[in-house]
Design a protein around this motif. Structure first.
Motif, mmCIF file in Angstrom:
data_model
loop_
_atom_site.group_PDB
_atom_site.id
_atom_site.type_symbol
_atom_site.label_atom_id
_atom_site.label_comp_id
_atom_site.label_asym_id
_atom_site.label_seq_id
_atom_site.Cartn_x
_atom_site.Cartn_y
_atom_site.Cartn_z
ATOM 1 N N TYR A 403 61.895 49.444 50.867
ATOM 2 C CA TYR A 403 62.438 50.712 50.392
ATOM 3 C C TYR A 403 61.481 51.841 50.744
ATOM 4 C CZ TYR A 403 59.204 50.212 46.413
ATOM 5 O OH TYR A 403 58.081 50.066 45.633
ATOM 6 N N GLY A 404 62.038 53.055 50.858
ATOM 7 C CA GLY A 404 61.247 54.204 51.285
ATOM 8 C C GLY A 404 61.403 55.395 50.361
ATOM 9 N N PRO A 405 60.615 55.490 49.290
ATOM 10 C CA PRO A 405 60.702 56.623 48.372
ATOM 11 C C PRO A 405 59.792 57.757 48.809
ATOM 12 C CG PRO A 405 59.125 55.067 47.529
ATOM 13 C CD PRO A 405 59.606 54.517 48.865
ATOM 14 N N ASN A 406 59.802 58.855 48.072
ATOM 15 C CA ASN A 406 58.828 59.921 48.303
ATOM 16 C C ASN A 406 58.516 60.627 47.002
ATOM 17 O OD1 ASN A 406 60.555 62.443 47.948
ATOM 18 N ND2 ASN A 406 61.687 61.442 49.594
ATOM 19 N N VAL A 407 57.373 61.282 46.969
ATOM 20 C CA VAL A 407 56.984 62.125 45.835
ATOM 21 C C VAL A 407 57.016 63.556 46.325
ATOM 22 C CG1 VAL A 407 55.133 62.738 44.236
ATOM 23 C CG2 VAL A 407 55.531 60.327 44.823
ATOM 24 N N HIS A 408 57.798 64.393 45.649
ATOM 25 C CA HIS A 408 57.937 65.765 46.142
ATOM 26 C C HIS A 408 57.722 66.787 45.029
ATOM 27 C CE1 HIS A 408 62.061 64.642 44.818
ATOM 28 N NE2 HIS A 408 62.081 65.887 44.366
ATOM 29 N N ASP A 409 57.439 67.991 45.460
ATOM 30 C CA ASP A 409 57.258 69.125 44.548
ATOM 31 C C ASP A 409 58.630 69.491 43.981
ATOM 32 O OD1 ASP A 409 56.878 71.594 43.362
ATOM 33 O OD2 ASP A 409 55.527 72.344 44.915
ATOM 34 N N PRO A 410 58.841 69.352 42.668
ATOM 35 C CA PRO A 410 60.173 69.622 42.115
ATOM 36 C C PRO A 410 60.582 71.084 42.200
ATOM 37 C CG PRO A 410 58.595 69.249 40.351
ATOM 38 C CD PRO A 410 57.890 68.922 41.633
ATOM 39 N N ARG A 411 59.639 71.970 42.479
ATOM 40 C CA ARG A 411 59.960 73.399 42.581
ATOM 41 C C ARG A 411 60.628 73.742 43.903
ATOM 42 N NH1 ARG A 411 54.014 75.674 42.067
ATOM 43 N NH2 ARG A 411 53.954 74.259 43.864
ATOM 44 N N THR A 412 60.269 72.979 44.962
ATOM 45 C CA THR A 412 60.699 73.374 46.307
ATOM 46 C C THR A 412 61.265 72.233 47.148
ATOM 47 O OG1 THR A 412 58.515 72.907 47.248
ATOM 48 C CG2 THR A 412 58.891 75.135 46.357
ATOM 49 N N GLY A 413 61.038 70.988 46.727
ATOM 50 C CA GLY A 413 61.454 69.839 47.535
ATOM 51 C C GLY A 413 60.422 69.406 48.558
ATOM 52 N N GLU A 414 59.237 70.024 48.564
ATOM 53 C CA GLU A 414 58.203 69.649 49.537
ATOM 54 C C GLU A 414 57.692 68.244 49.240
ATOM 55 O OE1 GLU A 414 53.658 70.754 51.018
ATOM 56 O OE2 GLU A 414 54.715 72.126 49.666
ATOM 57 N N ILE A 415 57.826 67.341 50.220
ATOM 58 C CA ILE A 415 57.319 65.980 50.058
ATOM 59 C C ILE A 415 55.794 66.014 50.125
ATOM 60 C CG2 ILE A 415 57.271 63.648 51.037
ATOM 61 C CD1 ILE A 415 60.081 64.170 52.125
ATOM 62 N N LEU A 416 55.160 65.394 49.141
ATOM 63 C CA LEU A 416 53.704 65.387 49.058
ATOM 64 C C LEU A 416 53.118 64.080 49.575
ATOM 65 C CD1 LEU A 416 53.484 66.907 45.462
ATOM 66 C CD2 LEU A 416 53.296 68.126 47.647
ATOM 67 N N GLU A 417 53.793 62.981 49.342
ATOM 68 C CA GLU A 417 53.336 61.681 49.825
ATOM 69 C C GLU A 417 54.423 60.646 49.628
ATOM 70 O OE1 GLU A 417 52.485 58.737 48.076
ATOM 71 O OE2 GLU A 417 52.610 59.383 45.997
ATOM 72 N N SER A 418 54.233 59.478 50.247
ATOM 73 C CA SER A 418 55.202 58.399 50.106
ATOM 74 C C SER A 418 54.483 57.055 50.176
ATOM 75 C CB SER A 418 56.252 58.478 51.209
ATOM 76 O OG SER A 418 57.060 57.322 51.182
ATOM 77 N N HIS A 419 54.937 56.135 49.353
ATOM 78 C CA HIS A 419 54.461 54.759 49.418
ATOM 79 C C HIS A 419 55.673 53.868 49.698
ATOM 80 C CE1 HIS A 419 50.602 56.072 48.144
ATOM 81 N NE2 HIS A 419 50.161 54.875 47.836
ATOM 82 N N ILE A 420 55.817 53.446 50.941
ATOM 83 C CA ILE A 420 56.936 52.583 51.331
ATOM 84 C C ILE A 420 56.672 51.172 50.800
ATOM 85 C CG2 ILE A 420 58.167 51.564 53.282
ATOM 86 C CD1 ILE A 420 57.328 54.083 54.890
ATOM 87 N N GLY A 421 57.685 50.561 50.206
ATOM 88 C CA GLY A 421 57.556 49.196 49.702
ATOM 89 C C GLY A 421 58.105 48.191 50.699
ATOM 90 N N TRP A 422 57.309 47.175 51.025
ATOM 91 C CA TRP A 422 57.713 46.181 52.031
ATOM 92 C C TRP A 422 57.509 44.786 51.445
ATOM 93 C CZ3 TRP A 422 59.392 47.304 57.106
ATOM 94 C CH2 TRP A 422 59.614 46.182 57.911
ATOM 95 N N TYR A 423 58.607 44.096 51.176
ATOM 96 C CA TYR A 423 58.527 42.752 50.593
ATOM 97 C C TYR A 423 58.486 41.699 51.694
ATOM 98 C CZ TYR A 423 60.122 45.277 46.436
ATOM 99 O OH TYR A 423 60.239 46.166 45.406
ATOM 100 N N HIS A 424 57.652 40.698 51.489
ATOM 101 C CA HIS A 424 57.425 39.678 52.523
ATOM 102 C C HIS A 424 58.719 39.015 52.980
ATOM 103 C CE1 HIS A 424 55.236 36.546 54.704
ATOM 104 N NE2 HIS A 424 56.061 35.659 54.158
#
Length: 846
Positions: A403-424
């Motif tokens: 899965y591919g989520p992101n963390v973004h600034d709720p004021r503007t939608g600017e993505i700040l970082e992402s931690h992609i989850g990869w299951y074996h």
């Protein structure tokens, strides 16, 4: 009535007078003696004043400077909140660092995120508030601001006494507070939320076994690593058939407690917010929103904006070069690190999947805008949970997913970082998908274990897809519809364009290509839509002065793009449009599924050979057979969605054409014809006894019945019936409920015309059909469904019971006529039984 009220008033006045008299007498009586106060009694302690800075942060303090200066004094962590930080908004992201095994949660996954703000309190205190974005106003200097503020109070999640001020002369530059008890406790913002606790059966927080492990501070972020221990409640044995919410953690069963290690990142939101890009339904981006109240508006508006990274030129000169058509490098590129826990042989393929997006960003005017990098394992200044870094995390898990989520600034939608989850275990899923969908044309897919090159390419495709999500892109389930079915068999077309115009589609692999076609390009890749979507989201408009100016430019771009069907977006959330489906290919589900079934017929006889392994049982064969039948079910679902289908094409008022169109009647009729031929006419090829005898003692009677039952239930579902009744009332040429039942009846009861024996598979199917017609006729008076506009429709008050009754009568008459010519004993019993069931259903209720 007036008289009664007057009497009541008199009574109340009398009672009041009595009470007042009693009070006066009480006051005149003996007063209680004053309580003596001992001279030694302690007075309430006055609030302590802050101490001098050097008395609190002394020579033994270990200091880390950064966003928040952190001083370790003994076992305490003292936070020095600078005066500049007061009032600023800080994003906090809490992730698991280590988790108990067996709970379906893994180190690296997000636990919580929240925006916080420090502000000055009363009496030398600093408050920490949790910020929730629900409503806002751009008119900060007008009265409406007060109304917005009065309706959006933010909760206080921390109240800290100032231990010392850091001063420059008389000016206060910082506030030293002890925040140890916030992070070594169970503060919800920095710990598990109630829902997670309920699912994991977590109970009481154990303070004596919880502590801060470390704190590190950097220029724009502070990282807090904690250990938290909780008691657990083991699952109780229950006789209830209702599934219980929760997961037993084995450690909790063994020890009665579970321990988590967590990392909380506190990262300062950009001081200059990124310009928002207004959300557009015609382009598939994730979005954020809140209500906006303006002084001059007649109603509140919802500000909806796309979620994306901030890409900006390094200089005005670069911006001019880009405007002239040159590619430029952004001020800050998008970098994804690859978890060092990832097996080495897959790392390069994952990196390729990330780097594949460079071509799309070039389409938007950027070069070297995105890249994958290997994690520098020997750099002590970097942490995998640090919110400054985007990481593809590798999980030792039996889950078949990524899965591919992101963390973004709720004021503007600017993505700040992402931690992609990869299951074996996603590799197991990829193998099954690829083998079942392509083994008829690709010899490399005909093995229980794929070679590293093939598996690596499969991993590359999934990595690119998940990275797409972290760039802000949603699934484009309509992308595959842009490719004509016959072009899926054209090797030259496939080499240039692939089988779908977007890697964000769930279009897996080309199952339509036949062995004689010579098609070798079977994987999805970054397509035309992906390039267009990145251009829409990441183009930099140097001369656009504000959001409205950008919106006007983007609108013209989008209208122009709509001239090319390959650039359309098809939402994943529409349950009625047959063009927008998961796991499907081509612009005609019937033709594509027909080709797909031809390939399944080629694959099934070879499953034993392709799955065997000396010394092993037939578990792999059983899994592959289930995958094959699952693929067949998908084809039936793809076709079924055409019946009662409604096309939805997002358009704006300045575009021609309708937003909604009924799926043509010919296509709906063709869909039912396909189901009659491929499913309701028993698919005996699925009952390969050589395979079945090795995986099940059954002969497939109930398995076939299950697939037929699921498809019939879907075809005759109440919401589909409502759509057919609604659309056929507008135009008699549209497909109708009556036509659907007629077409189904002709396909399911062909033996009534031929007098052929009715085998067990067909007898089961015919009973299912009659049962569903009876249910539709006798629908409960309170039964209702939701129509396209989410309006509740009472099925008993529609034509459905009447049409169902009519078809039952016609069917009963046909069976009565066929009975004398039916010679097969079980077939005759079967028809007699169905006639009796219909007779019983048609009897009036006394």
């Amino acid at each position: 009535m007036l008289r009664k009220l007057t009497l009541l008033s008199c009574c109340l006045l009398f009672l009041f007078t009595l009470d007042a008299t009693a009070q006066k007498k009480k006051k005149k009586g003996k007063q209680p003696a004053p309580v003596a106060v001992s001279a030694d009694a302690k007075k309430p302690e006055a609030k302590k004043e802050p101490k001098p800075y050097n008395k609190v942060i002394d020579s033994i303090a270990v200091t880390q400077q950064g966003l928040i200066d952190v001083h370790k004094v003994g076992d305490k962590y003292l936070f020095e909140i600078s005066d500049e930080l007061i009032g600023k908004e800080i994003m906090t992201i809490t992730r698991y660092s280590k988790t108990p095994a067996g709970g379906g949660i893994f180190g690296g996954e997000e636990v919580n995120r929240q925006v916080i703000r420090f502000e000055k309190g009363l009496n030398h205190n600093i408050l920490m508030r949790s910020i929730t974005y629900v409503i806002a106003t751009p008119d900060e200097d007008k009265p409406i601001t007060k109304a917005v503020q009065n309706s959006s109070a933010d909760p206080i999640i921390g109240n800290f006494e100032v231990m010392a001020y850091k001063k420059n002369g008389k000016d206060i530059k910082g506030y030293v507070v002890d925040m140890s008890s916030t992070f070594d406790a169970d503060n919800q913002v920095f710990s598990l939320n109630p829902m997670n606790k309920q699912m994991l059966k977590i109970q009481a927080f154990q303070k004596d076994r919880s502590f801060i492990q470390s704190i590190k501070s950097f220029p724009i972020n502070t990282e807090i690593r904690t250990v938290k221990t909780f008691t657990t409640v083991p699952r109780q044995i229950s006789l209830s058939p209702t599934p219980r919410i929760g997961t037993d953690l084995p450690a909790g069963l063994d020890a009665g407690v579970v321990t988590f290690e967590m990392n909380t990142s506190m990262i300062l939101l950009p001081e200059k917010p990124m310009r928002k890009r207004p959300f557009d339904k015609r382009v598939g981006y994730f979005a954020n929103s809140y209500e906006v109240f303006e002084e001059d508006s007649h109603k509140a508006d919802r500000d909806i904006f796309a979620v994306r990274w901030r890409l900006e030129p390094k200089s005005e000169e670069d911006a001019e070069r880009q405007k002239r058509g040159e590619l430029i490098e952004p001020k800050k590129p998008i970098v994804y690190y690859i978890d060092p826990a990832t097996p080495e042989k897959w790392r390069s393929f994952i990196k390729q999947g990330i780097d594949d997006w460079q071509e799309a960003f070039e389409f938007a005017g950027w070069k070297n805008a995105i890249r994958g990098e290997y994690w520098p394992e020997n750099d002590p200044t970097m942490s995998l949970e640090d919110a400054r870094f985007s990481v593809l995390r590798y999980f030792a898990a039996g889950i078949q997913n990524a899965y591919g989520p992101n963390v973004h600034d709720p004021r503007t939608g600017e993505i700040l970082e992402s931690h992609i989850g990869w299951y074996h275990n996603i590799m197991s899923l990829l193998r099954d998908w690829y083998l079942i969908q392509t083994a008829a044309v690709d010899p490399a897919a005909r093995n229980i274990k794929f070679d590293d090159k093939l598996m690596g390419e499969l991993i590359r495709f999934v990595a690119a897809h998940e990275v797409g999500h972290t760039l802000g892109l949603r699934h484009n389930m309509g992308a595959s519809f842009a490719t004509p079915v016959e072009k899926l068999r054209d090797k030259d077309f496939q080499k240039e364009f692939g089988h779908t115009s977007s890697i964000m589609d769930y279009a897996r692999f080309n199952y339509v290509a036949q062995p004689e076609d010579g098609v070798t390009d079977l994987f999805p890749k970054i397509g035309d839509y992906d390039k267009w979507a990145i251009k829409w989201g990441y183009s930099y408009f140097k001369d656009a002065k504000d959001e409205d100016a950008e919106k006007a430019i983007l609108n013209e771009m989008t209208k122009d793009a709509y001239k090319n069907r390959r650039l359309w977006f098809g939402t994943e959330t529409n349950p009625y449009d047959p063009r927008y489906q998961t796991e499907d290919l081509g612009d005609n589900a019937m033709r594509a599924s027909e080709y797909g079934i031809k390939n399944l017929k080629r694959i099934l006889p070879n499953l034993i050979e392709w799955s065997k392994k000396d010394g092993e049982d037939y578990t792999e064969l059983n899994g592959l057979y289930n995958s094959l039948t699952g693929q067949f079910r998908r084809y039936m679902g793809h076709v079924t969605k055409n019946v009662g289908g409604i096309y939805e094409t997002p358009k704006t008022a300045d575009m021609e054409g309708d937003l909604y169109e009924v799926t043509p009647a010919a296509i709906q009729a063709d869909a039912v014809k396909f189901l009659n031929e491929q499913l309701f006419k028993t698919p005996n090829w699925l009952l390969n006894q050589t395979v079945m005898s090795k995986i099940s003692p059954e002969n497939g009677v109930e398995a076939i019945k299950s697939i037929q039952d699921g498809t019939l239930s879907s075809l005759l579902a109440g919401d589909r019936m409502v759509r057919l009744m609604e659309t056929s009332s507008l135009n008699k040429a549209n497909y109708s409920v009556d036509k659907l039942m007629t077409d189904l009846r002709k396909g399911i009861f062909t033996e009534l015309r031929t007098y052929a024996p009715i085998d067990i598979y067909r007898r089961n199917l015919q009973k299912l059909f009659v049962s569903k017609l009876i249910d539709a006729m006798k629908v409960d008076k309170n039964a209702s469904v939701t129509n396209f506009n989410r309006r509740r429709v009472n099925l008993s008050e529609t034509d459905l019971p009447s049409i169902s009754r009519g078809h039952l009568i016609e069917l009963r008459n046909q069976m009565r006529m066929a009975l004398p010519s039916t010679s097969d004993r079980l077939s005759k019993f079967h028809l007699q039984d169905l006639i009796a069931r219909i007779d019983q259903a048609l009897k009036p209720v006394n």
